[in-house]
Design a protein around this motif. Structure first.
Motif, PDB file in Angstrom:
ATOM      1  N   LEU A 351      14.458  -7.766 -12.574  1.00 23.79           N
ATOM      2  CA  LEU A 351      13.215  -7.555 -11.824  1.00 23.79           C
ATOM      3  C   LEU A 351      13.472  -6.758 -10.552  1.00 23.79           C
ATOM      4  N   GLU A 352      14.598  -6.996  -9.927  1.00 24.02           N
ATOM      5  CA  GLU A 352      14.953  -6.229  -8.727  1.00 24.02           C
ATOM      6  C   GLU A 352      15.169  -4.754  -9.068  1.00 24.02           C
ATOM      7  N   ILE A 353      15.808  -4.505 -10.212  1.00 21.44           N
ATOM      8  CA  ILE A 353      15.993  -3.119 -10.664  1.00 21.44           C
ATOM      9  C   ILE A 353      14.637  -2.461 -10.917  1.00 21.44           C
ATOM     10  N   ALA A 354      13.701  -3.195 -11.546  1.00 20.01           N
ATOM     11  CA  ALA A 354      12.378  -2.643 -11.843  1.00 20.01           C
ATOM     12  C   ALA A 354      11.646  -2.281 -10.559  1.00 20.01           C
ATOM     13  N   PHE A 355      11.654  -3.195  -9.559  1.00 24.11           N
ATOM     14  CA  PHE A 355      10.970  -2.917  -8.296  1.00 24.11           C
ATOM     15  C   PHE A 355      11.631  -1.753  -7.559  1.00 24.11           C
ATOM     16  N   SER A 356      12.947  -1.675  -7.598  1.00 17.59           N
ATOM     17  CA  SER A 356      13.656  -0.578  -6.933  1.00 17.59           C
ATOM     18  C   SER A 356      13.302   0.760  -7.563  1.00 17.59           C
ATOM     19  N   ASN A 357      13.250   0.795  -8.878  1.00 13.03           N
ATOM     20  CA  ASN A 357      12.938   2.052  -9.569  1.00 13.03           C
ATOM     21  C   ASN A 357      11.519   2.521  -9.286  1.00 13.03           C
ATOM     22  N   ILE A 358      10.562   1.592  -9.283  1.00 13.07           N
ATOM     23  CA  ILE A 358       9.169   1.996  -9.055  1.00 13.07           C
ATOM     24  C   ILE A 358       8.964   2.434  -7.608  1.00 13.07           C
ATOM     25  N   LEU A 359       9.659   1.778  -6.663  1.00 15.81           N
ATOM     26  CA  LEU A 359       9.557   2.176  -5.252  1.00 15.81           C
ATOM     27  C   LEU A 359      10.261   3.515  -5.019  1.00 15.81           C
ATOM     28  N   LYS A 360      11.403   3.712  -5.656  1.00 16.58           N
ATOM     29  CA  LYS A 360      12.118   4.981  -5.513  1.00 16.58           C
ATOM     30  C   LYS A 360      11.279   6.120  -6.086  1.00 16.58           C
ATOM     31  N   ASN A 361      10.615   5.862  -7.194  1.00 18.29           N
ATOM     32  CA  ASN A 361       9.731   6.865  -7.793  1.00 18.29           C
ATOM     33  C   ASN A 361       8.612   7.239  -6.822  1.00 18.29           C
ATOM     34  N   ALA A 362       8.042   6.209  -6.129  1.00 18.47           N
ATOM     35  CA  ALA A 362       6.972   6.469  -5.160  1.00 18.47           C
ATOM     36  C   ALA A 362       7.476   7.313  -3.995  1.00 18.47           C
ATOM     37  N   PHE A 363       8.724   7.080  -3.566  1.00 20.95           N
ATOM     38  CA  PHE A 363       9.298   7.841  -2.460  1.00 20.95           C
ATOM     39  C   PHE A 363       9.571   9.288  -2.866  1.00 20.95           C
ATOM     40  N   VAL A 364      10.180   9.474  -4.038  1.00 20.65           N
ATOM     41  CA  VAL A 364      10.581  10.813  -4.484  1.00 20.65           C
ATOM     42  C   VAL A 364       9.364  11.712  -4.686  1.00 20.65           C
ATOM     43  N   TYR A 365       8.255  11.161  -5.224  1.00 22.90           N
ATOM     44  CA  TYR A 365       7.090  11.975  -5.556  1.00 22.90           C
ATOM     45  C   TYR A 365       5.986  11.873  -4.509  1.00 22.90           C
ATOM     46  N   SER A 366       6.317  11.350  -3.315  1.00 19.84           N
ATOM     47  CA  SER A 366       5.352  11.270  -2.227  1.00 19.84           C
ATOM     48  C   SER A 366       5.431  12.538  -1.380  1.00 19.84           C
ATOM     49  N   ASP A 367       4.286  12.963  -0.853  1.00 20.02           N
ATOM     50  CA  ASP A 367       4.292  14.154   0.002  1.00 20.02           C
ATOM     51  C   ASP A 367       4.447  13.814   1.477  1.00 20.02           C
ATOM     52  N   ASN A 368       4.498  12.510   1.812  1.00 25.53           N
ATOM     53  CA  ASN A 368       4.661  12.112   3.222  1.00 25.53           C
ATOM     54  C   ASN A 368       5.690  10.995   3.398  1.00 25.53           C
ATOM     55  N   LYS A 369       6.499  10.740   2.338  1.00 26.61           N
ATOM     56  CA  LYS A 369       7.562   9.726   2.385  1.00 26.61           C
ATOM     57  C   LYS A 369       7.013   8.340   2.713  1.00 26.61           C
ATOM     58  N   GLN A 370       5.804   8.076   2.224  1.00 27.25           N
ATOM     59  CA  GLN A 370       5.164   6.782   2.427  1.00 27.25           C
ATOM     60  C   GLN A 370       4.660   6.231   1.089  1.00 27.25           C
ATOM     61  N   ALA A 371       4.590   4.925   1.017  1.00 24.78           N
ATOM     62  CA  ALA A 371       4.036   4.245  -0.155  1.00 24.78           C
ATOM     63  C   ALA A 371       3.349   2.976   0.304  1.00 24.78           C
ATOM     64  N   LYS A 372       2.331   2.570  -0.452  1.00 27.79           N
ATOM     65  CA  LYS A 372       1.605   1.354  -0.130  1.00 27.79           C
ATOM     66  C   LYS A 372       1.815   0.336  -1.239  1.00 27.79           C
ATOM     67  N   VAL A 373       2.252  -0.850  -0.858  1.00 26.02           N
ATOM     68  CA  VAL A 373       2.491  -1.931  -1.812  1.00 26.02           C
ATOM     69  C   VAL A 373       1.492  -3.049  -1.529  1.00 26.02           C
ATOM     70  N   LYS A 374       0.794  -3.473  -2.590  1.00 24.90           N
ATOM     71  CA  LYS A 374      -0.227  -4.521  -2.419  1.00 24.90           C
ATOM     72  C   LYS A 374      -0.032  -5.577  -3.498  1.00 24.90           C
ATOM     73  N   ILE A 375      -0.050  -6.853  -3.087  1.00 21.23           N
ATOM     74  CA  ILE A 375       0.013  -7.976  -4.021  1.00 21.23           C
ATOM     75  C   ILE A 375      -1.355  -8.635  -4.058  1.00 21.23           C
ATOM     76  N   SER A 376      -1.932  -8.746  -5.242  1.00 27.11           N
ATOM     77  CA  SER A 376      -3.247  -9.371  -5.410  1.00 27.11           C
ATOM     78  C   SER A 376      -3.249 -10.135  -6.713  1.00 27.11           C
TER      79      SER A 376
END
Length: 453
Positions: A351-376
């Motif tokens: 699960l840690e690998i999965a979260f790391s990969n999805i966050l890294k993907n958000a960083f690499v393909y972001s145009d402002n080096k930002q990402a928003k994470v929401k738990i609902s």
């Protein structure tokens, strides 16, 4: 149209046509039988009259009319005409309707002895009787009202029976075919769920007496061969990846030691840094392939309970060390059952690998080096949303987003190999969760990780 519905339709149509033909055949046979029976009755009455004329001299025609009128076998609308050899009418009954006749009819009667034809609602029978003394032509007409009533009644019975038994046939055929094809439907539902994560699934075959069980048996044999081949492929990939990591680690260490020394110039260091970067990327690919080859339900089965938010915080903390300029905006939507939904049975490392990969993907393909994470949470579903701003994927790219080595047009100029999201999907599948990509607004990428508790 499914095979089950096609068989039901064809069998039902076949029985419908057969019932219709059988009913029509019965009706035609009875109609001919009624006509022949009535013809025989008219012939008997005609012959009786002729015998009376032939055997009794000086017949009193008034008495004959009286006999016809009071006969117990009198037919409905009965009319009788008798002609002599010169085609002269010598007797006509009182009852009945008018009979249309001509000399041509009598000549035809003399040649053919008898005829029977329909005349309006009545039926006309003619007979020629040749005696030693005289010739007689008899035309007798009557309406077979009793026989026709029976024919109409039979028609109603056949129509109602046809409709009733046709409806019953359609219902019973549909039920029988559905019941008969139930094993095939179960077979289909079971094999539809088979993927690379449950190749050990087998279909139950009760016997070898029918085609469905034979297919199930052969399918199980085929799955045995596929599972063995797939396991061998995974083992080869795992062994090859493991063997490659050792020399790559040595190469990395030697390059790093060489770069840290003072015996080489700056140009050489830049060249070695480029090589080191390529080696690190190759190591990352091999590590990803090794993870994919080892992912299966049995090897990573873990019944320990973990909190997803804690695993997520750990992944964020490790990622910030690698990308210190990565800004993550975190939000938790309050809910009464949030604490219970955050707890999950699974493998913490995966699960840690999965979260790391999805966050890294958000960083690499972001145009402002930002990402928003929401738990609902919605009902009994826990949703972890990761969004960023940047170029989005078109519909064609979205369909293949989670395939190995798939990279969209927005990956131009960015490092990567297209394995990260595939690993995320496989890990979530092991935990009975799923990942969904969408574009909620322009230049916004949204990944939702759905955990059903």
């Amino acid at each position: 149209m499914t095979l089950k519905n096609r068989i039901s339709l064809l069998v039902s149509l076949l029985f419908t046509v057969l019932f219709g033909l059988a009913s029509a055949f019965i009706f035609v046979l009875y109609s001919n039988f009624r006509k022949q029976e009535f013809n025989d009755r008219l012939e008997i009455k005609a012959l009786s009259t002729i015998k009376l004329l032939a055997n009794v001299k000086d017949v009193d025609y008034k008495i004959m009319r009286l006999i016809d009128k009071n006969s117990t076998n009198e037919l409905s609308n009965e009319k009788k005409l008798i002609f002599d050899s010169n085609f002269k009418l010598i007797y006509s009954s009182v009852n009945g309707t008018k009979i249309n006749w001509s000399v041509t009819d009598l000549k035809f009667l003399k040649k053919n002895k008898t005829f029977f034809k329909k005349q309006g609602s009545n039926e006309l029978f003619g007979v020629f009787f040749d005696t030693n003394a005289k010739d007689y032509y008899v035309l007798i007409s009557a309406n077979d009202s009793y026989g026709k009533r029976k024919l109409v009644y039979l028609e109603y019975i056949l129509i109602l029976s046809y409709l009733l038994f046709t409806a019953i046939c359609w219902v019973l055929t549909s039920f029988t075919v559905k019941r008969t094809m139930q094993p095939l439907s179960s077979f289909y539902q079971k094999i539809k769920k088979i993927n690379e994560n449950n190749l050990d699934t087998r279909v139950e075959a009760k016997s070898n007496k029918n085609e469905i069980d034979l297919i199930a048996t052969e399918f199980n044999f085929m799955m045995d061969r596929i599972e063995v081949s797939y396991q061998k492929q995974k083992e080869f990939t795992a062994h090859a990846s493991h063997e490659l990591r050792t020399p790559l680690s040595r190469i990395t260490s030697q390059i790093e030691n060489k770069i840290g020394g003072n015996e080489i110039d700056s140009n050489s260091k830049n060249f070695l840094n480029i090589i080191l970067n390529d080696v690190n990327q190759l190591t990352e690919v091999i590590t990803s392939l090794l993870i994919l080859s080892k992912l299966d339900n049995k090897k990573y089965e873990n019944k320990e309970t973990h909190r997803l938010d804690e695993i997520l915080f750990t992944a964020i903390e490790k990622l910030n060390k690698i990308f210190p300029d990565f800004i993550i905006l975190f939000e938790i939507e309050e809910s009464e059952n949030l604490d219970s939904l955050l707890e999950i049975r699974g493998n913490k490392k995966l699960l840690e690998i999965a979260f790391s990969n999805i966050l890294k993907n958000a960083f690499v393909y972001s145009d402002n080096k930002q990402a928003k994470v929401k738990i609902s949470c919605v009902a009994q579903n826990l949703i972890i949303s990761v969004s960023n701003t940047g170029n989005t994927l078109d519909e064609k790219e979205q369909k293949n987003l989670f395939q190995p080595f798939m990279r969209g047009k927005n990956s131009n100029g960015r490092s990567g190999f297209g394995l990260g999201l595939r690993i995320v999907q496989r890990i979530l599948t092991l935990h009975k969760a799923k990942i969904v990509y969408s574009v909620p607004s322009k230049n916004t990428n949204l990944f939702q990780l759905l955990f059903h508790i």
